[in-house]
Structure formats: C-alpha cells, structure tokens
Design a protein around this motif. Structure first.
Motif, mmCIF file in Angstrom:
data_model
loop_
_atom_site.group_PDB
_atom_site.id
_atom_site.type_symbol
_atom_site.label_atom_id
_atom_site.label_comp_id
_atom_site.label_asym_id
_atom_site.label_seq_id
_atom_site.Cartn_x
_atom_site.Cartn_y
_atom_site.Cartn_z
ATOM 1 N N SER A 91 0.958 -1.127 -0.084
ATOM 2 C CA SER A 91 -0.147 0.124 -0.031
ATOM 3 C C SER A 91 0.891 1.339 0.026
ATOM 4 C CB SER A 91 -0.890 0.022 1.332
ATOM 5 O OG SER A 91 -0.144 0.197 2.515
ATOM 6 N N HIS A 92 2.063 1.188 0.854
ATOM 7 C CA HIS A 92 3.012 2.266 0.704
ATOM 8 C C HIS A 92 3.637 2.588 -0.633
ATOM 9 C CE1 HIS A 92 6.201 4.854 2.322
ATOM 10 N NE2 HIS A 92 6.971 4.195 1.832
ATOM 11 N N ARG A 93 3.759 1.515 -1.597
ATOM 12 C CA ARG A 93 4.254 1.784 -2.789
ATOM 13 C C ARG A 93 3.388 2.561 -3.712
ATOM 14 N NH1 ARG A 93 7.663 -3.095 -4.176
ATOM 15 N NH2 ARG A 93 9.051 -3.295 -2.389
ATOM 16 N N ILE A 94 1.957 2.300 -3.474
ATOM 17 C CA ILE A 94 1.094 3.185 -4.209
ATOM 18 C C ILE A 94 0.584 4.402 -3.608
ATOM 19 C CG2 ILE A 94 -1.469 3.064 -5.067
ATOM 20 C CD1 ILE A 94 -0.916 0.131 -5.527
ATOM 21 N N ALA A 95 0.235 4.338 -2.322
ATOM 22 C CA ALA A 95 -0.089 5.320 -1.335
ATOM 23 C C ALA A 95 0.896 6.529 -1.170
ATOM 24 C CB ALA A 95 -0.622 5.082 -0.140
ATOM 25 N N GLY A 96 2.284 5.916 -1.129
ATOM 26 C CA GLY A 96 3.589 6.973 -0.734
ATOM 27 C C GLY A 96 3.605 8.039 -2.092
ATOM 28 N N PRO A 97 3.669 7.316 -3.310
ATOM 29 C CA PRO A 97 4.094 8.296 -4.289
ATOM 30 C C PRO A 97 2.710 9.279 -4.532
ATOM 31 C CG PRO A 97 4.011 5.961 -5.022
ATOM 32 C CD PRO A 97 3.989 6.256 -3.920
ATOM 33 N N LEU A 98 1.554 8.822 -4.497
ATOM 34 C CA LEU A 98 0.342 9.624 -4.545
ATOM 35 C C LEU A 98 0.426 10.770 -3.453
ATOM 36 C CD1 LEU A 98 -2.584 7.239 -5.244
ATOM 37 C CD2 LEU A 98 -1.735 9.082 -6.636
ATOM 38 N N TYR A 99 0.829 10.418 -2.424
ATOM 39 C CA TYR A 99 0.875 11.273 -1.372
ATOM 40 C C TYR A 99 1.926 12.507 -1.533
ATOM 41 C CZ TYR A 99 1.814 13.459 3.210
ATOM 42 O OH TYR A 99 2.242 14.147 4.399
ATOM 43 N N ARG A 100 3.054 11.899 -2.105
ATOM 44 C CA ARG A 100 4.259 12.885 -2.560
ATOM 45 C C ARG A 100 3.771 13.908 -3.664
ATOM 46 N NH1 ARG A 100 9.967 13.505 -3.073
ATOM 47 N NH2 ARG A 100 10.422 11.786 -1.482
ATOM 48 N N LEU A 101 3.088 13.178 -4.733
ATOM 49 C CA LEU A 101 2.785 13.938 -5.923
ATOM 50 C C LEU A 101 1.800 15.091 -5.415
ATOM 51 C CD1 LEU A 101 1.949 11.218 -8.543
ATOM 52 C CD2 LEU A 101 3.420 13.059 -8.622
ATOM 53 N N GLU A 102 0.808 14.749 -4.720
ATOM 54 C CA GLU A 102 -0.245 15.687 -4.190
ATOM 55 C C GLU A 102 0.766 16.773 -3.370
ATOM 56 O OE1 GLU A 102 -3.566 13.663 -2.247
ATOM 57 O OE2 GLU A 102 -4.283 15.585 -1.576
ATOM 58 N N LYS A 103 1.553 16.464 -2.458
ATOM 59 C CA LYS A 103 2.068 17.491 -1.724
ATOM 60 C C LYS A 103 3.116 18.264 -2.320
ATOM 61 C CE LYS A 103 5.237 17.375 2.330
ATOM 62 N NZ LYS A 103 6.143 16.328 3.100
ATOM 63 N N GLU A 104 3.908 17.897 -3.260
ATOM 64 C CA GLU A 104 4.487 18.711 -4.010
ATOM 65 C C GLU A 104 3.858 19.460 -5.130
ATOM 66 O OE1 GLU A 104 8.277 16.937 -5.564
ATOM 67 O OE2 GLU A 104 8.667 16.123 -3.578
ATOM 68 N N LEU A 105 2.717 18.948 -5.768
ATOM 69 C CA LEU A 105 2.198 20.110 -6.399
ATOM 70 C C LEU A 105 1.365 20.829 -5.953
ATOM 71 C CD1 LEU A 105 -0.057 17.149 -8.926
ATOM 72 C CD2 LEU A 105 1.573 19.169 -9.678
ATOM 73 N N GLY A 106 1.043 20.637 -4.724
ATOM 74 C CA GLY A 106 0.444 21.639 -3.811
ATOM 75 C C GLY A 106 1.711 22.897 -3.587
ATOM 76 N N GLU A 107 2.675 22.470 -3.249
ATOM 77 C CA GLU A 107 3.876 23.440 -2.964
ATOM 78 C C GLU A 107 4.270 24.146 -4.269
ATOM 79 O OE1 GLU A 107 7.202 21.972 -0.822
ATOM 80 O OE2 GLU A 107 5.975 21.406 1.023
ATOM 81 N N ILE A 108 4.166 23.594 -5.489
ATOM 82 C CA ILE A 108 4.459 24.052 -7.060
ATOM 83 C C ILE A 108 3.270 25.130 -7.126
ATOM 84 C CG2 ILE A 108 4.641 23.802 -9.424
ATOM 85 C CD1 ILE A 108 5.999 21.146 -8.814
ATOM 86 N N GLN A 114 10.027 24.704 -7.365
ATOM 87 C CA GLN A 114 9.932 24.884 -8.749
ATOM 88 C C GLN A 114 10.074 23.464 -9.488
ATOM 89 O OE1 GLN A 114 11.951 28.222 -10.580
ATOM 90 N NE2 GLN A 114 10.145 29.411 -9.850
ATOM 91 N N GLY A 115 11.107 22.860 -8.940
ATOM 92 C CA GLY A 115 11.848 21.760 -9.342
ATOM 93 C C GLY A 115 10.917 20.488 -10.014
ATOM 94 N N PRO A 116 11.471 19.353 -10.477
ATOM 95 C CA PRO A 116 10.628 18.265 -10.998
ATOM 96 C C PRO A 116 10.209 17.604 -9.791
ATOM 97 C CG PRO A 116 12.932 18.014 -11.414
ATOM 98 C CD PRO A 116 12.869 19.344 -10.875
ATOM 99 N N ILE A 117 9.046 16.701 -9.901
ATOM 100 C CA ILE A 117 8.684 15.786 -8.679
ATOM 101 C C ILE A 117 9.557 14.616 -8.743
ATOM 102 C CG2 ILE A 117 6.593 14.466 -7.684
ATOM 103 C CD1 ILE A 117 4.978 16.685 -8.982
ATOM 104 N N MET A 118 9.680 14.106 -7.724
ATOM 105 C CA MET A 118 10.659 12.945 -7.630
ATOM 106 C C MET A 118 9.726 11.926 -6.955
ATOM 107 S SD MET A 118 13.443 13.765 -8.102
ATOM 108 C CE MET A 118 14.813 15.350 -8.076
ATOM 109 N N VAL A 119 10.291 10.448 -7.793
ATOM 110 C CA VAL A 119 9.424 9.329 -7.126
ATOM 111 C C VAL A 119 10.644 8.112 -7.069
ATOM 112 C CG1 VAL A 119 7.293 9.613 -8.094
ATOM 113 C CG2 VAL A 119 8.986 8.762 -9.505
ATOM 114 N N ARG A 120 10.465 7.467 -5.959
ATOM 115 C CA ARG A 120 11.398 6.296 -6.065
ATOM 116 C C ARG A 120 11.570 5.218 -6.801
ATOM 117 N NH1 ARG A 120 10.225 4.269 0.001
ATOM 118 N NH2 ARG A 120 8.490 3.959 -0.934
ATOM 119 N N ARG A 121 12.603 4.716 -6.839
ATOM 120 C CA ARG A 121 12.655 3.405 -8.035
ATOM 121 C C ARG A 121 11.450 2.619 -8.100
ATOM 122 N NH1 ARG A 121 16.242 -0.853 -7.648
ATOM 123 N NH2 ARG A 121 16.665 0.029 -5.650
#
Lengths: 139, 240
Positions: A91-108, A114-121
């Motif tokens: 669940s972390h492999r799916i929810a984690g990146p979604l959480y990061r995407l949402e959080k970083e989009l909010g900051e952008i 400004q920089g690109p959104i990072m995801v783990r391998r």
C-alpha cells in the motif's frame, strides 16, 4: 527518480492508504482462510469417516487434530502479522508516491517549489510523474 | 479478447463446474449399497440367514482382521465373529429418526471372552481394557464426522449391567454394559434398547438422526481370543 529510500515512514495515515491496506490484507486473508478451512474440514472429516469407529478416531485422528489446532493457534497471529506487513509495504508503494505527488504539486502551485517531482525507483506512477514534470517544465 | 468470446468462455466454464458438481454429488449419494430386509416393525432388519447377508456391510480393520462370517445353525443363520488377537469391525449405514422410531434390538451370544488380566479396571490404561467379546454401536453422525456421537453397547464379563464408561479421549462416546457376566456364556441373549431415551440419559440432550450401526468383537489389546455371534438386528421401530 530517486534511488535511495527517502521515506522511512511506511504508514502515512491517509484515508486512501487505509482503504488500500485493508483491501490488500482482506484480499490475501479471506481466500486463504476459506481454502484453509475447507481443507482442514475435508481432510479430518474424510479421515474420520474412513476410521468410522469412535475408538479408532480417538486414538488416530483426535491427537493429530489437537496438535494441528495448537500449531494453527500459534501460527495464525504470526502469519497475519506477516501479511499485514506485506500489505503495508504494497500500500505504501501506491499511497506513498500519490501522497508525494499531491504534496509537491501543492507546493509548486503555492510557488514554494519549482523543481521536478521526484519518485522512488520502486514506487508506482513513474509515467504519471513524468507527464506532470513535463507540464511543469512547459510553464 | 472480445466480450462475446469472454462470455462464451465463462459460460462454458460455469457449465463444466456445475456438471462436475452434480457428478460428484451423485457419486457421494449413490453408494450402491444393497437394500436391507424391510423390518416388520421398523426401518431395517438384518437376519444373517443367507450367505450374501454381509453385502452392504463395510469392514474397518484396525489391528489384524476379525473373521466375520455367516453361519447356518439349526434352521437359522447367524453372524459369527472370531478374533485371534485382532480388532476389526463391520458397519452398516442405516438412517432413522430415533425420536419417531426409538427402538432397536438384536441377539448376541458370547462363545469366548477375551482374557483380561485380573484387576484390569484398576489399571489406568484405557487401551488394555478396551477389548470386548461383543460390541454393538449406534452412530449419530455430525459434521465434521469426528464430532459424531455414539452409544456403544457391550457384553462385558466383569462389569455389572448398566455400567456406563466414559472415554476421556472421546467424550462423545458412551460405552454401556448391556449384558454382563459369563453365566449366559454360549446362550443367545435378546437385547432391546430405546436409543432415544439412552441418548437423552447419557448425553443430556435429544439426539439427531441415527446414521449407522456397527458390530465389533476384538481381542487385540489383551492378545487373546474372543468369539461372539450376532443375529436378528432390528432397528428403528416403535415401542409396543
């Protein structure tokens, strides 16, 4: 893409992860329980019918049944814990990146980053993150 | 894959599963057991007066084979059970509702008791005292089968009639001494029991359907010889 694991916290507490965690756990436990129960009763029921006489069942089947019950009672909590941990990781492999995407989009959007959104391998949504990054770079 | 093809595959697989399930159910319920004599009074009557009288009886072997054979004797056949340090029994699936038809009866004769050591019942070993010249089982099946309940009527040489033995390893078994002593050795004894009342008395509740009856003569634990005869087993009739 980030190679190293920057997120140590597996459980984010988001509603989405809770739902996903429960679904993955249930999807593993429910069918396994049904199959295990069917096998348990099928085997011991068939064996008992074959023995038929109560004394034979008492001497041959009941000791085995009692021992199996003890093993199951010890093993089930351990197995459930292992399944829970695997479900948490998945669940972390799916929810984690979604959480990061949402959080970083909010900051952008807020202009704090400004920089690109990072995801783990090992995370999901590489393709989605790549498209969002292209969109950000076009701005 | 097109949706139409998917539907065809799913329908086909469903049909195969249903057919297999029906075949399996037919296999389970069609045991091919020969019919038994219709009792004048009740559900079934087993007289052992023909050589094929053991058809439909299943043998369960535990420790060597007891010789069960139909013998002719002065105009009336009987089932002879001879155990030479062996334990095996025969069973017959017969279903009836003991609430409606509570009575069963049979005749038995002990030719030889197993040789028990003196004071065997002071011994804590359940295994060694578990040899009887004549046993008659009434089985009340449950699901799963290992939860079955059983009334086992025995002819014991030492214990008085009416004694009830509990089995610590199997609480759902009640061993009831229906005939006792060796004063009737070599004589036919008629036993009639109300299994509904016996079940209520010893289990404290009403019974479900009877599913089977069984017979055993054994002498394996005492490493000796035992012999008994059985006849006129009538099950599932009403009390007069």
């Amino acid at each position: 893409m980030i190679k190293n694991d920057l997120r140590k916290k597996k459980y984010l507490g988001t509603a989405f992860q809770k739902k996903l965690l429960f679904l993955v756990f249930a999807a593993a436990v429910i069918p396994a329980t049904v199959v295990a129960l069917c096998l348990y009763y099928l085997i011991f029921n068939t064996l008992s019918i074959q023995m038929f006489f109560p004394e034979a069942i008492a001497v041959n089947v009941m000791p085995v049944l009692n021992r199996v019950n003890i093993i199951i009672a010890i093993a089930i909590p351990i197995i459930l814990l292992i399944i829970w941990l695997i479900a948490l990781e998945l669940s972390h492999r799916i929810a984690g990146p979604l959480y990061r995407l949402e959080k970083e989009l909010g900051e952008i959007i807020a202009g704090n980053k400004q920089g690109p959104i990072m995801v783990r391998r090992k995370d999901e949504f590489h393709s989605l993150a790549a498209k969002i990054n292209k969109l950000i770079l076009k701005r | 894959m097109k949706i139409k093809h998917q539907k065809i595959i799913v329908t086909g697989l469903t049909a195969v599963v249903i057919v297999c399930a029906l075949l399996f159910a037919a296999f389970l319920f069609n045991s091919g057991r020969p019919p038994y004599d219709k009792s004048l009074r009740g559900v079934a009557w087993f007289r052992f007066n023909q050589q094929d009288s053991l058809d439909g009886w299943e043998e369960k072997i535990f420790n060597g084979r007891v010789l069960y054979s139909v013998k002719d004797g002065s105009g009336k056949g009987y089932l002879n059970a001879y155990s030479q340090q062996a334990a095996s029994g025969i069973l017959r699936w017969v279903k009836f509702n003991p609430k409606k038809h509570p009575m069963i009866s049979w005749k038995w004769k002990v030719v030889r008791f197993p040789d028990r050591k003196p004071g065997i019942f002071t011994d804590s070993s359940w295994v060694e005292k578990d040899d009887y010249a004549a046993r008659f089982y009434v089985i009340f099946p449950r699901f799963p089968f290992f939860r079955l309940e059983c009334l086992e009527y025995v002819w014991d040489k030492d214990l008085p009639a009416g004694t009830v033995l509990d089995n610590a390893n199997f609480p759902n078994l009640k061993i009831i001494v229906a005939s006792s002593g060796d004063k009737d050795l070599g004589k036919w004894i008629n036993v009639e029991r109300n299994v509904f009342e016996d079940f209520r008395k010893y289990f404290g509740k009403s019974p479900g359907d009877v599913g089977a009856i069984a017979i055993m003569t054994d002498a394996d634990n005492t490493a000796s010889t035992a012999e008994a005869q059985y006849n006129d087993i009538e099950v599932g009739y009403d009390k007069k």
